[in-house]
Write a protein that holds these residues in place. Sequence first.
Motif, PDB file in Angstrom:
ATOM      1  N   GLU A  10       0.908  -1.288   0.165  1.00  0.00           N
ATOM      2  CA  GLU A  10      -0.277  -0.049   0.203  1.00  0.00           C
ATOM      3  C   GLU A  10       0.788   1.024  -0.096  1.00  0.00           C
ATOM      4  O   GLU A  10       0.623   2.246  -0.739  1.00  0.00           O
ATOM      5  CB  GLU A  10      -0.786  -0.239   1.123  1.00  0.00           C
ATOM      6  CG  GLU A  10      -2.148   1.185   1.018  1.00  0.00           C
ATOM      7  CD  GLU A  10      -2.928   1.008   2.674  1.00  0.00           C
ATOM      8  OE1 GLU A  10      -3.573   1.732   2.292  1.00  0.00           O
ATOM      9  OE2 GLU A  10      -3.704  -0.495   2.860  1.00  0.00           O
TER      10      GLU A  10
ATOM     11  N   LYS B 145      -8.686  13.221  -3.955  1.00  0.00           N
ATOM     12  CA  LYS B 145      -8.489  12.197  -2.139  1.00  0.00           C
ATOM     13  C   LYS B 145      -9.887  11.139  -2.686  1.00  0.00           C
ATOM     14  O   LYS B 145      -9.267  10.641  -1.872  1.00  0.00           O
ATOM     15  CB  LYS B 145      -8.272  13.024  -1.562  1.00  0.00           C
ATOM     16  CG  LYS B 145      -7.004  13.836  -1.460  1.00  0.00           C
ATOM     17  CD  LYS B 145      -6.535  15.289  -0.201  1.00  0.00           C
ATOM     18  CE  LYS B 145      -5.605  15.540  -0.104  1.00  0.00           C
ATOM     19  NZ  LYS B 145      -5.263  16.582   0.359  1.00  0.00           N
ATOM     20  N   ALA B 146     -10.432  11.348  -2.403  1.00  0.00           N
ATOM     21  CA  ALA B 146     -12.000  10.688  -2.197  1.00  0.00           C
ATOM     22  C   ALA B 146     -11.375   9.687  -2.646  1.00  0.00           C
ATOM     23  O   ALA B 146     -11.543   8.235  -2.132  1.00  0.00           O
ATOM     24  CB  ALA B 146     -13.167  11.194  -2.250  1.00  0.00           C
TER      25      ALA B 146
ATOM     26  N   GLN C 143      -7.639   3.431  -4.233  1.00  0.00           N
ATOM     27  CA  GLN C 143      -6.222   3.138  -4.760  1.00  0.00           C
ATOM     28  C   GLN C 143      -6.494   2.190  -3.510  1.00  0.00           C
ATOM     29  O   GLN C 143      -5.562   0.739  -3.881  1.00  0.00           O
ATOM     30  CB  GLN C 143      -5.392   4.164  -4.606  1.00  0.00           C
ATOM     31  CG  GLN C 143      -4.198   3.922  -4.270  1.00  0.00           C
ATOM     32  CD  GLN C 143      -3.290   4.783  -4.188  1.00  0.00           C
ATOM     33  OE1 GLN C 143      -3.088   5.770  -3.865  1.00  0.00           O
ATOM     34  NE2 GLN C 143      -2.013   4.739  -4.369  1.00  0.00           N
ATOM     35  N   LYS C 144      -6.692   2.329  -2.046  1.00  0.00           N
ATOM     36  CA  LYS C 144      -6.671   0.879  -1.705  1.00  0.00           C
ATOM     37  C   LYS C 144      -7.229  -0.514  -1.831  1.00  0.00           C
ATOM     38  O   LYS C 144      -6.604  -1.647  -1.809  1.00  0.00           O
ATOM     39  CB  LYS C 144      -7.365   1.476   0.153  1.00  0.00           C
ATOM     40  CG  LYS C 144      -7.153   0.547   1.003  1.00  0.00           C
ATOM     41  CD  LYS C 144      -7.612   1.075   2.371  1.00  0.00           C
ATOM     42  CE  LYS C 144      -7.735  -0.123   3.975  1.00  0.00           C
ATOM     43  NZ  LYS C 144      -8.378   0.728   4.980  1.00  0.00           N
TER      44      LYS C 144
ATOM     45  N   ALA D 289      -8.772   8.233  -4.746  1.00  0.00           N
ATOM     46  CA  ALA D 289      -7.479   7.790  -3.894  1.00  0.00           C
ATOM     47  C   ALA D 289      -7.558   6.727  -3.368  1.00  0.00           C
ATOM     48  O   ALA D 289      -6.833   5.916  -3.073  1.00  0.00           O
ATOM     49  CB  ALA D 289      -6.585   8.407  -4.217  1.00  0.00           C
ATOM     50  N   SER D 290      -8.132   7.332  -2.045  1.00  0.00           N
ATOM     51  CA  SER D 290      -7.870   6.970  -0.516  1.00  0.00           C
ATOM     52  C   SER D 290      -8.936   5.448  -0.419  1.00  0.00           C
ATOM     53  O   SER D 290      -8.877   4.661  -0.214  1.00  0.00           O
ATOM     54  CB  SER D 290      -8.910   7.525   0.119  1.00  0.00           C
ATOM     55  OG  SER D 290     -10.537   7.840   0.351  1.00  0.00           O
ATOM     56  N   VAL D 291     -10.487   5.576  -0.838  1.00  0.00           N
ATOM     57  CA  VAL D 291     -10.792   4.382  -1.229  1.00  0.00           C
ATOM     58  C   VAL D 291     -10.558   3.580  -2.355  1.00  0.00           C
ATOM     59  O   VAL D 291      -9.883   2.173  -2.565  1.00  0.00           O
ATOM     60  CB  VAL D 291     -12.519   4.412  -1.136  1.00  0.00           C
ATOM     61  CG1 VAL D 291     -12.937   3.541  -1.166  1.00  0.00           C
ATOM     62  CG2 VAL D 291     -12.543   5.456  -0.013  1.00  0.00           C
TER      63      VAL D 291
ATOM     64  N   TYR E 233     -11.039   5.186  -9.524  1.00  0.00           N
ATOM     65  CA  TYR E 233      -9.903   5.090  -9.368  1.00  0.00           C
ATOM     66  C   TYR E 233      -9.363   4.817 -10.347  1.00  0.00           C
ATOM     67  O   TYR E 233      -8.217   5.696 -10.679  1.00  0.00           O
ATOM     68  CB  TYR E 233      -8.901   4.195  -7.722  1.00  0.00           C
ATOM     69  CG  TYR E 233      -8.031   4.272  -8.308  1.00  0.00           C
ATOM     70  CD1 TYR E 233      -6.474   5.311  -7.869  1.00  0.00           C
ATOM     71  CD2 TYR E 233      -7.280   3.391  -8.276  1.00  0.00           C
ATOM     72  CE1 TYR E 233      -5.398   5.049  -7.915  1.00  0.00           C
ATOM     73  CE2 TYR E 233      -5.665   2.647  -8.601  1.00  0.00           C
ATOM     74  CZ  TYR E 233      -4.878   4.062  -8.398  1.00  0.00           C
ATOM     75  OH  TYR E 233      -3.988   3.978  -8.271  1.00  0.00           O
TER      76      TYR E 233
ATOM     77  N   LYS F 144      -2.737  13.446  -9.920  1.00  0.00           N
ATOM     78  CA  LYS F 144      -3.337  12.863  -8.359  1.00  0.00           C
ATOM     79  C   LYS F 144      -4.336  12.325  -9.403  1.00  0.00           C
ATOM     80  O   LYS F 144      -5.542  13.404  -9.694  1.00  0.00           O
ATOM     81  CB  LYS F 144      -2.445  13.523  -7.466  1.00  0.00           C
ATOM     82  CG  LYS F 144      -1.803  13.147  -7.579  1.00  0.00           C
ATOM     83  CD  LYS F 144      -1.534  14.208  -5.934  1.00  0.00           C
ATOM     84  CE  LYS F 144       0.439  13.981  -5.055  1.00  0.00           C
ATOM     85  NZ  LYS F 144       0.150  14.588  -3.756  1.00  0.00           N
TER      86      LYS F 144
ATOM     87  N   SER G 183       1.234   4.342  -3.068  1.00  0.00           N
ATOM     88  CA  SER G 183       0.890   5.672  -2.333  1.00  0.00           C
ATOM     89  C   SER G 183       2.179   6.647  -2.754  1.00  0.00           C
ATOM     90  O   SER G 183       1.898   7.700  -3.553  1.00  0.00           O
ATOM     91  CB  SER G 183       1.155   5.829  -1.092  1.00  0.00           C
ATOM     92  OG  SER G 183      -0.030   4.990  -0.550  1.00  0.00           O
TER      93      SER G 183
END
Length: 139
Positions: free
Chosen positions: A34, A49-50, A56-57, A52-54, A134, A46, A38
């Motif tokens: 992970e 953020k929303a 991408q994870k 990428a955070s969900v 994503y 990029k 990042s």
Amino acid sequence: MTKYLVVEVSLVLILGVSRSSTNKENSPNTITEESAVSETVETSPKPTKAVASVGQKLYSENGCLVCHQLNTKLVGPSIKDIAAAYSGNKAGLIAYLKGEGEAIVDPSQAALMQPQIAITKALPADELEAMVDYILSIK
């Protein structure tokens, strides 16, 4: 044919190791898959953020990173190539990841993706959509 079988078995083993490692605590000096993702995203365009955070994870946790890097073709096409091929066709990518659509990026390697389709097919709709958002956010 044997060559493809070896590749598929290797991918399944790698996926199993990467999925089991997400359940273990990491020491402060351990670099995780992970964190590697990042770092890659930080040096590239990029997504929001929303997303990428969900997304991408989920992308990382479900083993996609093993075969699909941001800019480099490994076993499968790069994320950028996938995003370009499915640009404006979110429904098509979702259908493919549900096992209901045809591969359009590199159809000759679609058989290698079949073990992963079982994983993406089992994802809840909101998680699959976040992962697709994503992927499509990568330019």
